[in-house]
Write a protein that holds these residues in place. Structure first.
Motif, PDB file in Angstrom:
ATOM      1  N   GLU A  37       7.586  42.576  18.322  1.00 35.05           N
ATOM      2  CA  GLU A  37       8.658  43.571  18.354  1.00 35.05           C
ATOM      3  C   GLU A  37       9.806  43.178  17.443  1.00 35.05           C
ATOM      4  O   GLU A  37      10.073  41.988  17.251  1.00 35.05           O
ATOM      5  N   ARG A  38      10.494  44.192  16.957  1.00 38.90           N
ATOM      6  CA  ARG A  38      11.811  44.000  16.365  1.00 38.90           C
ATOM      7  C   ARG A  38      12.801  44.496  17.413  1.00 38.90           C
ATOM      8  O   ARG A  38      12.645  45.594  17.962  1.00 38.90           O
ATOM      9  N   ILE A  39      13.810  43.699  17.694  1.00 38.13           N
ATOM     10  CA  ILE A  39      14.864  44.091  18.625  1.00 38.13           C
ATOM     11  C   ILE A  39      16.174  44.109  17.847  1.00 38.13           C
ATOM     12  O   ILE A  39      16.484  43.160  17.125  1.00 38.13           O
ATOM     13  N   LEU A  40      16.921  45.196  17.970  1.00 33.31           N
ATOM     14  CA  LEU A  40      18.237  45.319  17.340  1.00 33.31           C
ATOM     15  C   LEU A  40      19.304  45.290  18.421  1.00 33.31           C
ATOM     16  O   LEU A  40      19.236  46.054  19.384  1.00 33.31           O
ATOM     17  N   SER A  41      20.265  44.411  18.253  1.00 29.18           N
ATOM     18  CA  SER A  41      21.383  44.305  19.191  1.00 29.18           C
ATOM     19  C   SER A  41      22.677  44.492  18.417  1.00 29.18           C
ATOM     20  O   SER A  41      22.837  43.939  17.331  1.00 29.18           O
ATOM     21  N   LEU A  61      13.032  34.872  17.496  1.00 26.58           N
ATOM     22  CA  LEU A  61      13.614  34.374  16.260  1.00 26.58           C
ATOM     23  C   LEU A  61      14.746  35.302  15.873  1.00 26.58           C
ATOM     24  O   LEU A  61      14.555  36.533  15.846  1.00 26.58           O
ATOM     25  N   VAL A  62      15.921  34.754  15.603  1.00 29.14           N
ATOM     26  CA  VAL A  62      17.014  35.562  15.074  1.00 29.14           C
ATOM     27  C   VAL A  62      16.850  35.600  13.557  1.00 29.14           C
ATOM     28  O   VAL A  62      16.888  34.565  12.896  1.00 29.14           O
ATOM     29  N   PRO A  81      20.777  33.046  12.135  1.00 29.83           N
ATOM     30  CA  PRO A  81      19.617  33.322  11.289  1.00 29.83           C
ATOM     31  C   PRO A  81      18.697  32.099  11.155  1.00 29.83           C
ATOM     32  O   PRO A  81      19.138  31.003  10.833  1.00 29.83           O
ATOM     33  N   GLY A  82      17.430  32.313  11.457  1.00 28.15           N
ATOM     34  CA  GLY A  82      16.424  31.262  11.368  1.00 28.15           C
ATOM     35  C   GLY A  82      16.204  30.494  12.656  1.00 28.15           C
ATOM     36  O   GLY A  82      15.199  29.788  12.796  1.00 28.15           O
ATOM     37  N   ASP A  83      17.122  30.604  13.613  1.00 30.26           N
ATOM     38  CA  ASP A  83      16.958  29.888  14.889  1.00 30.26           C
ATOM     39  C   ASP A  83      15.945  30.602  15.764  1.00 30.26           C
ATOM     40  O   ASP A  83      15.928  31.834  15.839  1.00 30.26           O
ATOM     41  N   TRP A  84      15.091  29.828  16.419  1.00 38.27           N
ATOM     42  CA  TRP A  84      14.051  30.394  17.273  1.00 38.27           C
ATOM     43  C   TRP A  84      13.956  29.612  18.564  1.00 38.27           C
ATOM     44  O   TRP A  84      14.454  28.493  18.675  1.00 38.27           O
ATOM     45  N   MET A  85      13.295  30.231  19.539  1.00 39.65           N
ATOM     46  CA  MET A  85      13.071  29.608  20.842  1.00 39.65           C
ATOM     47  C   MET A  85      11.754  30.125  21.403  1.00 39.65           C
ATOM     48  O   MET A  85      11.437  31.300  21.259  1.00 39.65           O
ATOM     49  N   MET A  86      11.002  29.257  22.041  1.00 46.46           N
ATOM     50  CA  MET A  86       9.769  29.633  22.739  1.00 46.46           C
ATOM     51  C   MET A  86      10.080  29.611  24.227  1.00 46.46           C
ATOM     52  O   MET A  86      10.370  28.563  24.789  1.00 46.46           O
ATOM     53  N   ILE A  87      10.048  30.783  24.848  1.00 44.09           N
ATOM     54  CA  ILE A  87      10.392  30.907  26.271  1.00 44.09           C
ATOM     55  C   ILE A  87       9.089  31.025  27.058  1.00 44.09           C
ATOM     56  O   ILE A  87       8.355  32.005  26.895  1.00 44.09           O
ATOM     57  N   PRO A  88       8.783  30.040  27.902  1.00 45.34           N
ATOM     58  CA  PRO A  88       7.532  30.099  28.668  1.00 45.34           C
ATOM     59  C   PRO A  88       7.541  31.232  29.697  1.00 45.34           C
ATOM     60  O   PRO A  88       8.600  31.650  30.174  1.00 45.34           O
ATOM     61  N   ALA A  89       6.360  31.700  30.038  1.00 39.88           N
ATOM     62  CA  ALA A  89       6.218  32.707  31.098  1.00 39.88           C
ATOM     63  C   ALA A  89       6.922  32.220  32.360  1.00 39.88           C
ATOM     64  O   ALA A  89       6.915  31.034  32.671  1.00 39.88           O
ATOM     65  N   ARG A  90       7.559  33.153  33.061  1.00 39.26           N
ATOM     66  CA  ARG A  90       8.253  32.937  34.325  1.00 39.26           C
ATOM     67  C   ARG A  90       9.516  32.098  34.180  1.00 39.26           C
ATOM     68  O   ARG A  90      10.147  31.767  35.179  1.00 39.26           O
ATOM     69  N   THR A 104      22.375  42.304  15.163  1.00 38.86           N
ATOM     70  CA  THR A 104      21.532  41.122  15.321  1.00 38.86           C
ATOM     71  C   THR A 104      20.099  41.617  15.335  1.00 38.86           C
ATOM     72  O   THR A 104      19.747  42.500  16.126  1.00 38.86           O
ATOM     73  N   VAL A 105      19.285  41.081  14.432  1.00 37.90           N
ATOM     74  CA  VAL A 105      17.886  41.465  14.318  1.00 37.90           C
ATOM     75  C   VAL A 105      17.049  40.308  14.845  1.00 37.90           C
ATOM     76  O   VAL A 105      17.149  39.188  14.345  1.00 37.90           O
ATOM     77  N   TRP A 106      16.256  40.610  15.867  1.00 34.14           N
ATOM     78  CA  TRP A 106      15.375  39.624  16.490  1.00 34.14           C
ATOM     79  C   TRP A 106      13.931  39.952  16.123  1.00 34.14           C
ATOM     80  O   TRP A 106      13.574  41.120  16.010  1.00 34.14           O
ATOM     81  N   LEU A 107      13.107  38.934  16.029  1.00 34.60           N
ATOM     82  CA  LEU A 107      11.664  39.099  16.005  1.00 34.60           C
ATOM     83  C   LEU A 107      11.176  38.468  17.290  1.00 34.60           C
ATOM     84  O   LEU A 107      11.457  37.292  17.565  1.00 34.60           O
ATOM     85  N   ALA A 108      10.502  39.257  18.127  1.00 34.61           N
ATOM     86  CA  ALA A 108       9.994  38.765  19.409  1.00 34.61           C
ATOM     87  C   ALA A 108       8.474  38.893  19.414  1.00 34.61           C
ATOM     88  O   ALA A 108       7.937  39.952  19.101  1.00 34.61           O
ATOM     89  N   VAL A 109       7.819  37.806  19.768  1.00 33.49           N
ATOM     90  CA  VAL A 109       6.363  37.792  19.881  1.00 33.49           C
ATOM     91  C   VAL A 109       6.036  37.492  21.338  1.00 33.49           C
ATOM     92  O   VAL A 109       6.349  36.416  21.845  1.00 33.49           O
ATOM     93  N   HIS A 110       5.447  38.476  22.012  1.00 32.44           N
ATOM     94  CA  HIS A 110       5.063  38.350  23.413  1.00 32.44           C
ATOM     95  C   HIS A 110       3.598  37.935  23.443  1.00 32.44           C
ATOM     96  O   HIS A 110       2.748  38.598  22.841  1.00 32.44           O
ATOM     97  N   ILE A 111       3.302  36.842  24.160  1.00 31.30           N
ATOM     98  CA  ILE A 111       1.974  36.233  24.113  1.00 31.30           C
ATOM     99  C   ILE A 111       1.437  36.036  25.523  1.00 31.30           C
ATOM    100  O   ILE A 111       2.095  35.425  26.357  1.00 31.30           O
ATOM    101  N   GLY A 112       0.225  36.546  25.766  1.00 26.53           N
ATOM    102  CA  GLY A 112      -0.456  36.292  27.032  1.00 26.53           C
ATOM    103  C   GLY A 112      -0.287  37.418  28.019  1.00 26.53           C
ATOM    104  O   GLY A 112       0.764  38.038  28.110  1.00 26.53           O
ATOM    105  N   GLY A 113      -1.340  37.690  28.763  1.00 27.69           N
ATOM    106  CA  GLY A 113      -1.302  38.719  29.797  1.00 27.69           C
ATOM    107  C   GLY A 113      -1.099  40.109  29.229  1.00 27.69           C
ATOM    108  O   GLY A 113      -0.445  40.293  28.221  1.00 27.69           O
TER     109      GLY A 113
END
Length: 126
Positions: A37-41, A61-62, A81-90, A104-113
């Protein structure tokens, strides 16, 4: 075969949005286990006391702009810009702040389930 392509920074708003804007860029249609997803804030943040509590991992990723994310029990983390975080499920988390002066433009990758499409305010409020 159609190959999805585009520009993550195309079509950005010139003003403030009433809510964050979620755009699904692509997903693994056969399994539904990956969604990008692209998220715009434009100054949005999670309401006080609200925490996302998702059943899947999320890589964020911002690309542009500035934000602060908070994981439950931790201090807010500033992201630019360029900072990222991996947020585990739950892993409960929230958007503490986004820059109201510029998108603020985010790139979000949802993984699993199998995941439903993202909607503003998605998650469980505890």
């Amino acid at each position: 075969m159609n190959v999805p392509a585009g520009n993550l920074l195309a079509g950005l708003p010139s003003g403030t949005l009433p809510d964050e804007m979620f755009t699904t860029l692509t997903e693994a249609a056969s399994s539904g286990t990956v969604r990008i997803e692209r998220i715009l804030s434009t100054g949005q943040a999670s309401p006080d006391g609200f925490w996302y509590d998702q059943g899947w991992d999320e890589f964020v990723l911002v690309v542009q702009g500035a934000a602060r994310l908070q994981l439950e029990g931790e201090a807010e983390r500033a992201l630019g810009p360029g900072d990222w975080m991996m947020i585990p499920a739950r892993r409960r988390h929230r958007v503490a702040w986004t820059d109201p002066a510029a998108p603020t433009v985010w790139l979000a990758v949802h993984i699993g389930g199998k995941q439903p499409p993202e909607t503003p305010g998605q998650g469980e409020n505890a």
